[in-house]
Enzyme design. Structure first.
Site, mmCIF file in Angstrom:
data_model
loop_
_atom_site.group_PDB
_atom_site.id
_atom_site.type_symbol
_atom_site.label_atom_id
_atom_site.label_comp_id
_atom_site.label_asym_id
_atom_site.label_seq_id
_atom_site.Cartn_x
_atom_site.Cartn_y
_atom_site.Cartn_z
ATOM 1 N N SER A 132 0.783 -1.263 -0.002
ATOM 2 C CA SER A 132 -0.013 -0.068 -0.029
ATOM 3 C C SER A 132 0.947 1.211 0.178
ATOM 4 O O SER A 132 1.704 1.337 -1.121
ATOM 5 C CB SER A 132 -0.866 -0.139 1.125
ATOM 6 O OG SER A 132 -1.928 0.727 0.987
ATOM 7 N N ASP A 289 -8.566 -5.153 -6.107
ATOM 8 C CA ASP A 289 -8.307 -3.865 -5.374
ATOM 9 C C ASP A 289 -8.915 -2.711 -6.152
ATOM 10 O O ASP A 289 -8.915 -2.302 -7.037
ATOM 11 C CB ASP A 289 -6.695 -3.653 -5.652
ATOM 12 C CG ASP A 289 -6.221 -2.489 -4.445
ATOM 13 O OD1 ASP A 289 -7.026 -1.889 -4.044
ATOM 14 O OD2 ASP A 289 -5.213 -2.911 -3.760
ATOM 15 N N HIS A 318 -7.741 -4.882 -1.730
ATOM 16 C CA HIS A 318 -6.470 -4.392 -1.292
ATOM 17 C C HIS A 318 -5.886 -5.308 -0.159
ATOM 18 O O HIS A 318 -4.489 -5.332 -0.208
ATOM 19 C CB HIS A 318 -6.911 -2.994 -0.683
ATOM 20 C CG HIS A 318 -5.535 -2.252 -0.414
ATOM 21 N ND1 HIS A 318 -4.577 -1.902 -1.279
ATOM 22 C CD2 HIS A 318 -5.249 -1.754 0.620
ATOM 23 C CE1 HIS A 318 -3.761 -1.185 -0.760
ATOM 24 N NE2 HIS A 318 -4.040 -1.098 0.520
#
Length: 347
Positions: A132, A289, A318
């Protein structure tokens, strides 16, 4: 769970940010796993992610993993703004609370660069990796210090924060500050904007996992017994458990502004910045995602001389990169092991 207390601290002194603002007496919190070898060539950098602490990265570190502390010296630096490094919640006036200055990915990496080179005397990194916002920092390392990075594996993140991603971030920020208890960021420690945090968590719950994850009720594999149980026990509990609202907003601003093209020397040209990456880079986006879709990574990869994309299959969205699903963890760990086994860039 309260913030961990086992972090080590590197004193940065006065740090002038890309914005021109100087953070005085700045500190970078970090933790290490393993031992640095005599020639200082076995260090791996593994930055933290949005709202995460170094302990939240430990799921990918172990003697049964590619990030094996018996072989590698793994450094996990905590981002400025995450509550352990200098952040709104612990900064001195005039940069305390909502007055904390804008920190870019480039600022984060330059502080980490000082930790790596000044404190540890390291001049080469066999691998930089992260999830991330950790992926954003991975890209930034490969652009800002290509002479040091031998290999890069960003997962579930990007080199530039897309407009749709920014819409998501703005909805989070708006929900949080709409709570009157936010008080322009000067809330008392015992009077957090709980309504705002709950709204923040509800918005996040619709983006962090995919539609298919909810349709298939995958939350049951995490031990939750109903949808409401999951929304309260996973999402709301996470953001109400030791996460300071001003810290959340500071990290959002870093994320929102993400773009390797803003690295000094590239004048906002993202493509030129990506073309400058020298090391092999394997991006691992997740199939579903919602804010870092595979298409973004496929776009970026075409400009990276030795860039590849390998999509993490499945419905976890995600959070395929969050260490919660053993299947996804095995996929990521295997990809990192494969990269470490191939020749890296040597400047």
């Amino acid at each position: 769970m309260p913030p961990p207390t086992d972090a080590q601290t590197f004193d940065l002194g006065d740090v002038t940010l890309a914005s021109g603002t100087t953070l005085r007496g700045a500190r970078l919190a970090y933790q290490v796993y393993g031992s640095l070898n005599a020639d200082r060539t076995n260090a791996i950098l593994y930055p933290t992610w949005y709202s995460g602490w170094h302990t939240d990265n430990e799921w990918l570190i172990g003697t049964d993993k590619a990030l094996n502390p018996d072989e590698w010296f793994i450094i996990v630096p905590n981002m400025l703004g995450n509550g352990l490094s200098t952040s709104p919640s612990n900064a001195d006036s005039p940069h305390d609370h909502a007055r904390f200055p804008m920190v870019t990915f480039a600022d984060q990496v330059e502080c980490q660069y000082r930790l790596v080179t000044e404190h540890f005397g390291i001049r080469t990194l066999p691998l930089v990796t992260g999830w991330s916002m950790g992926a954003g920092q991975t890209y930034q390392w490969a652009v800002a210090h290509p002479e040091m990075v031998q290999r890069a594996v960003p997962f579930c993140g990007s080199s530039v924060t897309a407009a749709h991603n920014q819409v998501f971030l703005e909805s989070l920020a708006t929900a949080l500050v709409a709570d009157a208890a936010y008080a322009d960021g000067d809330y008392a420690p015992d009077r957090l904007p709980v309504k705002g945090l709950r709204a923040f968590a509800r918005i996040y719950s619709g983006w962090g996992f995919s539609q298919a994850f909810y349709w298939q009720e995958e939350w049951r594999t995490l031990g939750f017994t109903s949808l409401d149980d999951f929304l309260y026990g996973f999402w709301e509990q996470f953001f109400r458990d030791g996460r300071d609202p001003n810290n959340l907003l500071a990290m959002l601003r870093t994320w929102h502004a993400g773009n390797v093209g803003n690295t000094p020397g590239f004048n906002g040209d993202t493509r030129a910045a990506l073309r400058s990456i020298r090391c092999p880079l394997l991006s691992l986006p997740a199939e579903k995602d919602l804010y870092f879709p595979p298409e973004d990574e496929q776009w970026a990869s075409q400009f990276i001389p030795d860039g590849q994309v390998r999509v993490i299959p499945g419905v976890w969205g995600h959070f395929a990169g969050g260490g919660k699903n053993p299947v996804d963890t095995k996929f990521i760990d295997g990809a990192i092991a494969e990269m470490l086994a191939r020749p890296g860039y040597v400047g």
